[in-house]
Design an enzyme around this catalytic site. Structure first.
Site: not given
Ligand SMILES: [Zn+2]
Length: 206
Positions: A17, A55, A57, A61, A90, A115, A160
């Protein structure tokens, strides 16, 4: 690990990330998060095999505070799978914030695993989402490629990176975290707690 040694064979580096929103100026900035970029660039050159996580989304989300009326970032909410910390908006898919830091220079990375794209489930770990059931597919990929040793770095140590390291161990990989190449958020002592949890899970630190 010798500083000059090239790492190949059954070893893989997972870079977690390193995205604009987790760096200073981003929506969910990890303090000094951008400092990891040159360290990771150097580290990645020593690995024959590198995987990046991202990451990723959808808008609205479940992990995002603005999706929960009356809730503010860093409060928590009860989702179907349990308590979930709420974050500022984010890493929304295809936004500048979700892009990798522009100075991240790892042209040889072999896989980008995304993810957090299921609308109702957050994913700290690169292996299993926060319901602790939904796999990302990374374990299968690594096994199929014959990897046995995993080194992790990136953002953030206490979320993470930490969850990914613990899941890597639980999945049977020999697992190390390169702490110089990580930075933490440290929400209410989360950094110290995660270091302890990783150590107890059998993760080693480099
Ligand atoms: Zn996130």
């Amino acid at each position: 690990m010798n500083a000059m040694q090239q790492v190949g064979g059954d070893a893989v580096l997972i870079v977690v990330d390193v995205q604009n929103d987790f760096c200073p100026g981003g929506a969910l900035a990890v303090p000094n998060g951008d400092e990891v970029v040159p360290v990771i660039n150097r580290l990645a050159r020593r690995f024959d095999h590198v995987v990046l996580t991202q990451d990723w989304h959808p808008p609205g989300h479940a992990s995002i505070a603005s999706a929960h009326p009356g809730k503010a970032p860093f409060e928590s909410v009860r989702l179907a799978y349990g308590e979930q910390t709420l974050w500022p908006d984010h890493c929304v898919q295809n936004t500048a914030g979700a892009a990798f830091h522009r100075d991240l220079d790892i042209p040889r990375a072999q896989l980008v695993i995304r993810k957090g794209f299921h609308a109702g489930i957050d994913s700290y770990s690169a292996f299993r989402e926060n319901d602790r059931r939904t796999p990302t597919g990374l374990a299968g990929y690594l096994r199929e490629r014959g990897f046995r040793r995993v080194t992790l770095c990136g953002l953030a140590t206490d979320y993470c990176v930490g969850f990914s390291a613990i899941d890597a161990r639980a999945t049977g990989f020999e697992t190390a975290v390169m702490l110089d190449a990580c930075r933490g958020i440290d929400l209410d002592g989360s950094l110290a707690r995660m270091i302890t949890a990783m150590r107890e899970a059998g993760v080693s630190f480099l």
